[in-house]
Scaffold this active site. Structure first.
Site, short mmCIF file in Angstrom:
data_model
loop_
_atom_site.label_atom_id
_atom_site.label_comp_id
_atom_site.label_asym_id
_atom_site.label_seq_id
_atom_site.Cartn_x
_atom_site.Cartn_y
_atom_site.Cartn_z
NE ARG A 1 60.02 -52.05 36.05
CZ ARG A 1 60.12 -52.68 34.87
NH1 ARG A 1 61.21 -53.34 34.56
NH2 ARG A 1 59.13 -52.66 34.02
NE ARG B 1 65.69 -55.62 33.11
CZ ARG B 1 64.57 -55.42 32.40
NH1 ARG B 1 63.38 -55.41 32.99
NH2 ARG B 1 64.63 -55.22 31.10
CE LYS C 1 62.11 -59.77 33.57
NZ LYS C 1 60.69 -59.75 33.19
FE1 SRM Z 1 57.44 -56.42 31.38
C1 SRM Z 1 58.48 -54.77 28.61
C2 SRM Z 1 55.81 -53.67 32.44
C3 SRM Z 1 57.07 -57.86 34.39
C4 SRM Z 1 58.21 -59.43 29.97
N1 SRM Z 1 57.25 -54.53 30.66
C5 SRM Z 1 57.79 -54.03 29.53
C6 SRM Z 1 57.61 -52.53 29.44
C7 SRM Z 1 58.78 -51.87 30.09
C8 SRM Z 1 57.36 -51.96 28.03
C9 SRM Z 1 58.55 -51.47 27.29
O1 SRM Z 1 59.50 -52.25 27.03
O2 SRM Z 1 58.56 -50.30 26.90
C10 SRM Z 1 56.33 -52.37 30.31
C11 SRM Z 1 56.12 -51.02 30.96
C12 SRM Z 1 54.66 -50.72 31.13
C13 SRM Z 1 54.40 -49.52 31.94
O3 SRM Z 1 53.87 -48.53 31.39
O4 SRM Z 1 54.68 -49.52 33.13
C14 SRM Z 1 56.46 -53.57 31.23
N2 SRM Z 1 56.70 -55.81 33.13
C15 SRM Z 1 55.98 -54.68 33.35
C16 SRM Z 1 55.35 -54.68 34.72
C17 SRM Z 1 55.30 -53.29 35.35
C18 SRM Z 1 53.95 -55.30 34.63
C19 SRM Z 1 53.05 -55.06 35.82
O5 SRM Z 1 51.93 -54.61 35.57
O6 SRM Z 1 53.44 -55.34 36.96
C20 SRM Z 1 56.28 -55.67 35.44
C21 SRM Z 1 57.49 -55.02 36.05
C22 SRM Z 1 58.35 -56.00 36.76
C23 SRM Z 1 59.48 -55.38 37.51
O7 SRM Z 1 59.24 -54.81 38.56
O8 SRM Z 1 60.63 -55.52 37.06
C24 SRM Z 1 56.74 -56.54 34.26
N3 SRM Z 1 57.69 -58.30 32.10
C25 SRM Z 1 57.37 -58.72 33.36
C26 SRM Z 1 57.33 -60.15 33.40
C27 SRM Z 1 56.94 -61.01 34.60
C28 SRM Z 1 58.10 -61.44 35.42
O9 SRM Z 1 59.25 -61.06 35.15
O10 SRM Z 1 57.89 -62.18 36.37
C29 SRM Z 1 57.62 -60.60 32.12
C30 SRM Z 1 57.60 -62.07 31.63
C31 SRM Z 1 58.75 -62.87 32.12
C32 SRM Z 1 59.92 -62.75 31.22
O11 SRM Z 1 60.67 -61.78 31.34
O12 SRM Z 1 60.07 -63.60 30.35
C33 SRM Z 1 57.87 -59.43 31.32
N4 SRM Z 1 58.25 -56.99 29.62
C34 SRM Z 1 58.44 -58.29 29.22
C35 SRM Z 1 58.93 -58.29 27.87
C36 SRM Z 1 59.33 -59.53 27.03
C37 SRM Z 1 60.72 -59.95 27.30
C38 SRM Z 1 61.24 -60.98 26.33
O13 SRM Z 1 61.84 -61.96 26.77
O14 SRM Z 1 61.05 -60.79 25.12
C39 SRM Z 1 58.99 -56.95 27.47
C40 SRM Z 1 59.42 -56.41 26.09
C41 SRM Z 1 60.89 -56.38 25.91
O15 SRM Z 1 61.70 -56.57 26.81
O16 SRM Z 1 61.27 -56.17 24.75
C42 SRM Z 1 58.55 -56.17 28.59
#
Ligand code: SRM
Ligand code: SF4
Length: 555
Positions: free
Chosen positions: A73, A142, A208
């Protein structure tokens, strides 16, 4: 170290400033994977180890290890690429990954499917294009996101600079990334990488930051640990309202976890004070965040545990002054402006529709080829949005026809115009086949479901309604489904909870309306809801507000 710290805390502390044993693991040709500890460390370098979940059974039958690969990323504060960087990215994607450029919900891109031996060449090639993936994952600040469209304000460029500067302010000091991936000489004096912010424990969890420019909340500012809301008066940036403690994830069956929207705690003016406040908030979370239970480690839980009053006072104590009263602001929309728009300087912008951020050539349009051709002209920049789109940006009047010709030739224009309002306002996370946490499909399924939803929308004459629909394959909330007017949250393969009642502007969370629905049940529910909406909505009432007024979900 106290016994109840989570295992990741130990890994961070013993990682030699995020080096771990990654360099050695890269040389191990007997497996496509790296060690478990290094999987945690490599996140801080912007990568995740994954495997092809579609092929798990087949590989297991053949007694082969899982088909491991890595996702990378990029760090793109404010989501900006020059044409030269676009060309580089296009080729890196083609040579080293699946070829699909995936635009994320946080204004950057990911490449999937990099085998272990391709990581280093990928990072080197990105570095040659002045791009990196530092701190895009892991327990650290991030990618800082910022309102995408320069139309939103004549001082957009000024606000954008904040995204860049905050990103730099909160970067880790370790040289590990440069040593491991770019063959920089090992640092001799450890003092050179002392890190007063992150120390050796980093943050308890991901962190974030988003910057919004009202009236458009295109970044979903309230979903962030820190949300900065630009206050513009008389065409001047006066400062920012500061919102804290947003975060969306919840865990099925764990009532201690919940989505939360950020709380506005005050207003700050002046660059120095703004940076000081942001930095202090990160340090409060560093010092008080839960380091035992990662499910309860985000800033939202720290704030709710101690109280918002305590939190504000602690920040003020660290910065040495009181935050001012929040200034008035109003969000009226949360969208990308599709098609052509012109800004105050006469520059042109074209926003194509990229379904779920997946940039590739398919039977509808050759988006990826078109963007490469556009980049080759050198006449446009590329700006990503928080809605998984890209804006072909900063085009001079004289160059518009050339860009328009390319958009037409590769059917990008036709594809964008043809997409329905409901599709253009939809978003799904990656989910299967790469996300290890997915319980259900996301981006591979939503397009076909939207086709079926479109039929209902047409039936009830709701085609102009810009209802925001979002889907995720699990409750982590990566496509921000809890802030949608209609949210689908995966709970098992083929099964979703249906959430209703989020506001159109992203200022109110939705609630669960029905649980555990398969496709048939989803369409049945939506059929009844759209029938009711078409008959009983007030003029200009949005679907989210309608759901609340009718008491479909209670708050
Ligand atoms: Fe996310 C974990 C994809 C935005 C909350 N997220 C993941 C992982 C890395 C899975 C992992 O931990 O192994 C996913 C990878 C999938 C893949 O194969 O690519 C993943 N997240 C994404 C993306 C790519 C979704 C998309 O289709 O666009 C987004 C990448 C954003 C970026 O460029 O940085 C993405 N993730 C978000 C958002 C939205 C936002 O930030 O605006 C959230 C919710 C907001 C938040 O953070 O509260 C989000 N992702 C999570 C979480 C839950 C975090 C928590 O507070 O518990 C996880 C799981 C974790 O961290 O344990 C997670
Ligand atoms: Fe994976 Fe869940 Fe995030 Fe979707 S919401 S990408 S399934 S972690």
């Amino acid at each position: 170290m106290p016994e109840n710290l989570s295992p990741v805390e130990k890994i961070k502390k013993e990682s030699h400033a995020l080096r771990g044993t990654i360099a050695e693991e890269l040389l191990n040709e007997t497996t496509g994977a790296i060690s478990e500890d290094d999987q945690a460390v490599i996140k801080f370098h912007g990568m995740y180890q994954q495997d092809d979940r579609d092929r798990r059974d087949e590989r297991a039958e053949k007694k082969l290890e899982r088909l491991y690969s890595f996702m990378i990323r990029l760090r793109l504060p404010g989501g900006f690429l020059t044409p030269q960087q676009w060309i580089a990215t296009h080729h890196i994607a083609g040579e080293n990954s699946t070829g699909v450029i995936k635009i994320t919900t946080r204004q950057t891109i990911q490449l999937h499917g990099l085998i272990k031996s391709k990581i280093k060449p990928t990072i080197k090639a990105f570095s040659a294009a002045k791009l990196d993936s530092i701190a895009t994952c892991g327990d650290i600040n991030r990618n800082v996101i910022c309102a995408a469209h320069p139309l939103q304000s004549p001082i957009h460029a000024n606000v954008h600079q904040y995204a860049k500067k905050i990103s730099e302010l909160l970067m880790p000091k370790t040289r590990a990334y440069y040593e491991i991936w770019l063959d920089e000489e090992k640092i001799a004096d450890k003092k050179d990488e002392e890190d007063p912010l992150y120390q050796d424990r980093y943050l308890p969890r991901k962190f974030k930051i988003a910057i919004a420019i009202p009236p458009n909340n295109d970044v979903d500012v309230f979903a962030n640990d820190i949300g900065l809301i630009a206050i513009i008066e008389d065409n001047e940036l006066k400062g920012f309202n500061i919102a804290v403690g947003g975060g969306l994830s919840a865990t099925h069956g764990n009532p201690a976890t919940y989505p939360r929207i950020a709380t506005v705690i005050g207003f700050v003016a002046g660059e120095e004070k703004i940076f000081k406040t942001v930095y202090a908030i990160a340090t409060v979370q560093r010092d008080f965040g839960n380091r035992s239970d990662r499910k309860l480690a985000r800033l939202k839980y720290t704030i709710d545990r101690h109280g918002i009053g305590w939190f504000k006072e602690e920040v003020e104590r660290r910065i040495g002054y009181m935050l001012e009263q929040p200034r008035p602001y109003s969000f009226t929309e949360r969208k990308d402006y599709y098609g052509w728009q012109q800004n105050h300087d006469g520059l042109w912008y074209y926003t194509p529709f990229v379904e779920n951020g997946r940039l590739l050539d398919d039977e509808n349009a050759a988006l990826k080829t078109a963007f490469l051709e556009i980049a080759k002209t050198g006449k446009a920049n590329f700006r990503f949005t928080g809605n998984q789109n890209v804006i072909i940006a900063d085009i001079r009047e004289n160059d518009k026809t050339a860009i328009e010709t390319i958009l037409k030739k590769f059917r990008v224009d036709e594809h964008t115009q043809k997409a329905s309002a409901i599709r253009k306002n939809s978003m799904a996370c990656v989910a299967l086949n790469t996300c290890p946490l997915a319980l259900a499909e996301g981006q591979r399924y939503l397009p076909s479901l939207i086709t079926k939803i479109e039929a209902l929308v047409n039936q009830y004459d709701l085609t102009k309604e810009e209802i925001i629909i979002r889907m995720t394959g699990c409750p982590n909330g990566c496509a921000r489904p809890y802030l949608a007017e209609i949210g689908f949250v995966g709970i098992a393969y083929g099964s979703y909870n249906l959430h209703l009642g989020g506001s159109h502007e992203g200022t109110r969370l939705n609630k669960i309306y029905k649980e555990n629905l398969d496709e048939g049940a989803i369409l049945n529910e939506l059929n009844s809801l759209f029938l009711m909406f078409s008959k009983e909505k007030n003029p200009a009432e949005t679907f989210g507000d309608f759901a609340v007024r009718k008491g479909l979900v209670s708050f």
